[in-house]
Structure formats: structure tokens, C-alpha cells
Design an enzyme around this catalytic site. Structure first.
Site, mmCIF file in Angstrom:
data_model
loop_
_atom_site.group_PDB
_atom_site.id
_atom_site.type_symbol
_atom_site.label_atom_id
_atom_site.label_comp_id
_atom_site.label_asym_id
_atom_site.label_seq_id
_atom_site.Cartn_x
_atom_site.Cartn_y
_atom_site.Cartn_z
ATOM 1 N N TYR A 193 -3.023 5.519 6.924
ATOM 2 C CA TYR A 193 -3.142 7.100 6.107
ATOM 3 C C TYR A 193 -2.969 7.968 7.282
ATOM 4 O O TYR A 193 -1.855 8.565 6.658
ATOM 5 C CB TYR A 193 -4.586 6.912 5.355
ATOM 6 C CG TYR A 193 -5.136 6.099 4.568
ATOM 7 C CD1 TYR A 193 -4.315 5.940 3.975
ATOM 8 C CD2 TYR A 193 -6.639 5.564 4.148
ATOM 9 C CE1 TYR A 193 -4.780 5.052 2.826
ATOM 10 C CE2 TYR A 193 -7.186 4.873 3.243
ATOM 11 C CZ TYR A 193 -6.044 4.401 2.689
ATOM 12 O OH TYR A 193 -7.324 3.791 1.767
ATOM 13 N N ASN A 242 -12.810 1.270 8.660
ATOM 14 C CA ASN A 242 -11.979 0.569 7.697
ATOM 15 C C ASN A 242 -10.670 1.726 9.028
ATOM 16 O O ASN A 242 -9.842 2.012 8.698
ATOM 17 C CB ASN A 242 -11.445 1.216 7.087
ATOM 18 C CG ASN A 242 -10.841 0.161 6.067
ATOM 19 O OD1 ASN A 242 -9.711 -0.577 6.782
ATOM 20 N ND2 ASN A 242 -11.180 -0.457 4.609
ATOM 21 N N GLY A 268 0.593 -1.428 -0.076
ATOM 22 C CA GLY A 268 -0.366 0.283 -0.474
ATOM 23 C C GLY A 268 1.139 1.009 0.025
ATOM 24 O O GLY A 268 0.269 2.575 -0.423
#
Length: 164
Positions: A130, A123, A96
Site C-alpha cells: 500500500y 500484515n 492487487g
């Protein structure tokens, strides 16, 4: 080691498989109506969006599907990340991060003012990831959407009669 490459038309079946896997993970599998032909046309003929694939030892580990948007305040294009998905067997191995690093590099190379995306509020793993890369929530904004019959009505098309 993670390798990122641009998708080509021959990757269309794999892209659709990844989209279906993502939708199943998000509990939205019933919403996927895209076909290989739809994707091949929109991605590789019309060029409405772009896809990059993440490979680990030659295996497709994940993908990112994105397109350009525009900020009137910045006076620049941006990159909007529609979908980012890493297959479970490859998670927590930098896939990712490699995909997002690639998109950040594209944004800078294309003189974009920002890279942005949505994430489902449940999530928590994704949200934590993030935050770890410097993403900031846009908590003052809410997503608005018009689709289906409401979109047709807004466009001025007649609404189908439903006796009631």
C-alpha cells in the site's frame, strides 16, 4: 494479463469462497457467518456494496468488495474498500495493483474525494504494498466499533439477564 469485471449474482458462490479464504488468511475464519443468500441479497438486490473480480487466464484470482461513504469535510462521496484479496497462486503478479487501479478509476469517474481502507497491523506485506502505491497511514485515527449485545444496548433494546 489481469482482467477486472463487475461481479454478477451468479458469482455469489465464488465471492463467498473468496471471503472465506480471506478470513482464513486473516485468522478470522470463525467470524464468517455470511451465506450465499445473504450476499446475493445485499450485493445484487439491495445493492449495499459492489464487487469486482480479477481474472487471470479466465481464473478468478482475487476480488475487491467496496461501497460508498461520505466525507463531510470534502463534501463528496468516497469509496471504502471493505475487502481486497488475491489468491496465493496469483500474488506478486499485479492483481492487487490492478484491483486498486480499477477502484481508483471508479472513484475519479464517480467524483469521489478519496479511496480508503483498513489493514491489519500485522500484515506487513500488504502495508508495504500500500505504501508503494502512495497510500498514507491515518495514524491519528483509531477504529471504533459497536456490535452484538453492545449495539443492541446502545439502540435501547433490553440487555439479556445474566445471573452473576
Amino acid at each position: 494479463m489481469v482482467t477486472i469485471r463487475e461481479a454478477i449474482a451468479d458469482d455469489t458462490p465464488e465471492i463467498l469462497a473468496l471471503i472465506r479464504e480471506l478470513a482464513a488468511y486473516e485468522k478470522l475464519g470463525h467470524e464468517v457467518v455470511a451465506t450465499e443468500n445473504d450476499l446475493r441479497t445485499s450485493l445484487f438486490t439491495e445493492r449495499g456494496a459492489e464487487v469486482v473480480l480479477a481474472l487471470v487466464s479466465g481464473n478468478v484470482a482475487g476480488f475487491a468488495l467496496f461501497f460508498h461513504n461520505y466525507s463531510t469535510f470534502l463534501g463528496k462521496r468516497g469509496i471504502y474498500l471493505e475487502d481486497l484479496y488475491v489468491r496465493p497462486a496469483f500474488r506478486r503478479n499485479g492483481v492487487g495493483r490492478a484491483l486498486l487501479r480499477h477502484l481508483a478509476g471508479l472513484a475519479l469517474a464517480r467524483n469521489c474525494g478519496r479511496l480508503e481502507w483498513w489493514v491489519l497491523d500485522w500484515n506487513h506485506d500488504a502495508i508495504a504494498f500500500y505504501r508503494s502505491i502512495g497510500a498514507e497511514p491515518m495514524s491519528d485515527w483509531t477504529v471504533q466499533r459497536v456490535s452484538g449485545p453492545a449495539l443492541e444496548q446502545l439502540a435501547g433494546l433490553p440487555v439479556p439477564y445474566s445471573p452473576g
